[in-house]
Design an enzyme around this catalytic site. Structure first.
Site, PDB file in Angstrom:
ATOM      1  N   ASP A 147     -18.629  -1.389   5.899  1.00  0.00           N
ATOM      2  CA  ASP A 147     -19.256  -1.027   4.615  1.00  0.00           C
ATOM      3  C   ASP A 147     -19.748  -2.246   3.836  1.00  0.00           C
ATOM      4  O   ASP A 147     -20.721  -2.161   3.076  1.00  0.00           O
ATOM      5  CB  ASP A 147     -18.321  -0.164   3.753  1.00  0.00           C
ATOM      6  CG  ASP A 147     -16.924  -0.735   3.579  1.00  0.00           C
ATOM      7  OD1 ASP A 147     -16.608  -1.776   4.197  1.00  0.00           O
ATOM      8  OD2 ASP A 147     -16.123  -0.137   2.836  1.00  0.00           O
TER       9      ASP A 147
ATOM     10  N   LYS B 259      -5.793   1.092   5.016  1.00  0.00           N
ATOM     11  CA  LYS B 259      -6.054   2.142   4.013  1.00  0.00           C
ATOM     12  C   LYS B 259      -5.439   3.504   4.344  1.00  0.00           C
ATOM     13  O   LYS B 259      -6.054   4.547   4.118  1.00  0.00           O
ATOM     14  CB  LYS B 259      -7.567   2.323   3.816  1.00  0.00           C
ATOM     15  CG  LYS B 259      -8.252   1.106   3.223  1.00  0.00           C
ATOM     16  CD  LYS B 259      -9.731   1.310   3.057  1.00  0.00           C
ATOM     17  CE  LYS B 259     -10.481   1.275   4.359  1.00  0.00           C
ATOM     18  NZ  LYS B 259     -11.932   1.131   4.193  1.00  0.00           N
TER      19      LYS B 259
END
Ligand code: BGC
Length: 508
Positions: free
Chosen positions: A251, A215
């Site tokens: 997450d 990311k």
């Protein structure tokens, strides 16, 4: 010798004829452009300054639309292709879970050491840190009958995302310290859950070695290191904060835990945001890789890290030239190939690449691009959600987006075709994510399973939930029930719950 000479002069004659033919075609093309500029483009007079007008083919609106559809066809996945994706993913997950096959596997299937789901009775005050995108959050969570939360968002500036590891962890420690001072929490030693949303090989509940950055992050000296240790060192360098790190989690795990707090059918956590990933509760007997104890409960949450699906070439049969371009120009070429077809960090750019191609073939905006559209990254993923939020036949949002991109005179046909591009890109993403979820549901094989979902793409795209639901129901075993549930604040509440469940297990 003579024969050769004759052949030479023949060739020259042929070449001359070819050149004359080409010139004739060029003149007739210029003539056709000046005499009858086609209807479809008659109102297209983009005032955008850059990029030359491309050769515009002579086509009706209908022909244009059909040609655009033809070009987008390769983004549409057939049911057979999706089934094949499912079959391959199942194999790849097995490779990830196998002790001998894991080192070579693309999908790492990291055991998280989270063995229990919350029972809804967890209580207490917790701190949580959430790092996984361009923002970093510090949260104070109160778990009880209800859950209350106080949080603050801090930016992670781009130079920190690609700077040194110490720089990143010093930044985190500084934000944590200022949060603790602001909220006057200095006197308490609060348990802390650290949501660190990158692929990590966990060696316990509080030890996680970063396998690789994703990311857009690329901080030096962190891959291969335990991120909890790096955080502790940064805190020690400051010397003004006392904390007790009870858990480090992904997450997806937070999302699953947060939903499972009140929903006892929840077994899968899914993120479709800047990145994509899923975790699920697996039986220990199927986790050959597991090196922890065999006590009850004989299960563990597996962080699949499915973003790396396809990194060994197994998805090449569905990847397109746009996917290749995006990968080639990314910070991590050859990696996270499934993620690059699904997640918010890339979807907008895929759409832009398709649009650029359509413009260059004269099929959009009269063949005229704009300076902004030509810039990499200028077509944000949120534009896809905005454009697809327009009611059918209405192009308000679409026009606003195109104007932001410096394309001021788009026709209705242009707008409809841009929307089609967005739909193809987002539908492909939703169907691929659905294929992934179906594989997990089929593995879990329970009568009714809830999938906890979070992430900006899932949250804000107007049809993502429905597209996924529709496709999953085609891909799972007949008779199984499932639902996709938006999971509120997995990275905060989920982190607190992992910390709470950990301390419950410890005290037994
Ligand atoms: C990371 C995962 C994370 C996902 C969603 C991916 O790039 O590798 O660890 O769960 O993004 O944030």
């Amino acid at each position: 010798m003579e024969i050769v000479a004759a052949a030479d002069s023949d060739e020259r004659g042929l070449k001359l004829l070819k050149v004359i033919g080409q010139l004739q075609r060029l003149f007739s093309f210029i003539h056709s452009l000046t005499c009858h500029r086609i209807k479809a483009f008659s109102s297209t007079d983009n005032s955008s300054s850059s990029s030359d007008t491309k050769q515009v083919p002579d086509m009706s609106h209908e022909d244009l639309t059909n040609k655009v559809k033809d070009i987008c066809e390769e983004l549409i996945l057939s049911h057979e292709s999706l089934r094949e994706v499912c079959d391959i993913l199942e194999e790849e997950l097995n490779k990830g879970l196998g002790r001998d096959s894991n080192p070579e596997a693309a999908i790492k299937c990291f055991p998280t050491y989270v063995r229990e789901l919350p029972n809804g009775k967890e209580k207490g005050r917790f701190l949580a840190l959430d790092l996984g995108g361009t923002n970093f959050r510090v949260l104070l969570i109160q778990l009880g009958e209800k859950c209350s939360m106080d949080s603050r968002i801090y930016a992670v500036p781009q130079p920190i995302m690609v700077g040194s590891g110490d720089g990143l962890f010093d930044h985190i420690a500084e934000c944590l310290s200022s949060f603790i001072k602001e909220r006057e929490l200095g006197d308490e030693l609060l348990p802390l859950g650290f949501t660190f949303s990158f692929p990590c090989k966990q060696e316990g509940l509080t030890k996680a070695r970063l396998a690789r950055w994703t990311k857009g992050f690329k901080c030096a000296g962190v891959e291969g290191r335990d991120v909890v240790e790096l955080l502790k060192q940064a805190i020690a360098r400051r010397g003004d904060v006392r904390i007790k790190i009870c858990a480090v989690l992904n997450d997806t795990t937070g999302t699953l835990m947060s939903c499972a707090w009140k929903n006892h059918n929840c077994r899968i956590g899914l993120i479709v945001g800047t990145g994509t990933n899923a975790c699920y509760m697996e039986k220990l007997e199927r986790v050959e890789l597991w090196d922890g104890d065999q006590d009850m409960p004989k299960q563990v949450i597996i962080n699949t890290e499915w973003g790396a699906f396809g990194d060994n070439g197994c998805l090449d049969f569905i990847r397109t030239e746009y996917d290749n371009n995006i990968d080639r120009e990314s910070i991590n070429p050859g990696r996270q190939l499934y993620e690059k077809m699904i997640s918010g960090m890339y979807m907008g750019e895929i759409a832009r690449q398709v649009i650029i191609r359509l413009v260059s073939e004269g099929l959009l905006f009269g063949g005229k691009s704009s300076e902004i559209l030509e810039e990499k990254g200028s077509f944000f993923t949120k534009y896809i959600s905005e454009i697809e939020s327009d009611k059918n036949g209405d192009f308000n949002n679409c026009r606003t987006v195109l104007e932001e991109l410096g394309l001021n005179n788009a026709t209705d046909t242009d707008c409809a075709n841009v929307r089609h591009v967005c739909e193809c890109v987002s539908r492909r993403a939703a169907y691929l994510a659905a294929a992934g979820v179906s594989v997990l549901l089929n593995r879990i094989d329970e009568e009714s399973v809830t999938v906890a979902v979070d992430g900006s793409v899932y949250r804000f795209h107007p049809h993502f939930h429905n597209l996924m639901t529709e496709q999953i129901s085609h891909l799972i075993k007949p008779g199984m029930k499932f639902d996709l549930m938006l999971s509120e604040d997995g990275s905060g509440r989920g982190a607190a719950l992992v910390a709470a469940v950990a301390s419950r297990s410890e005290s037994r």
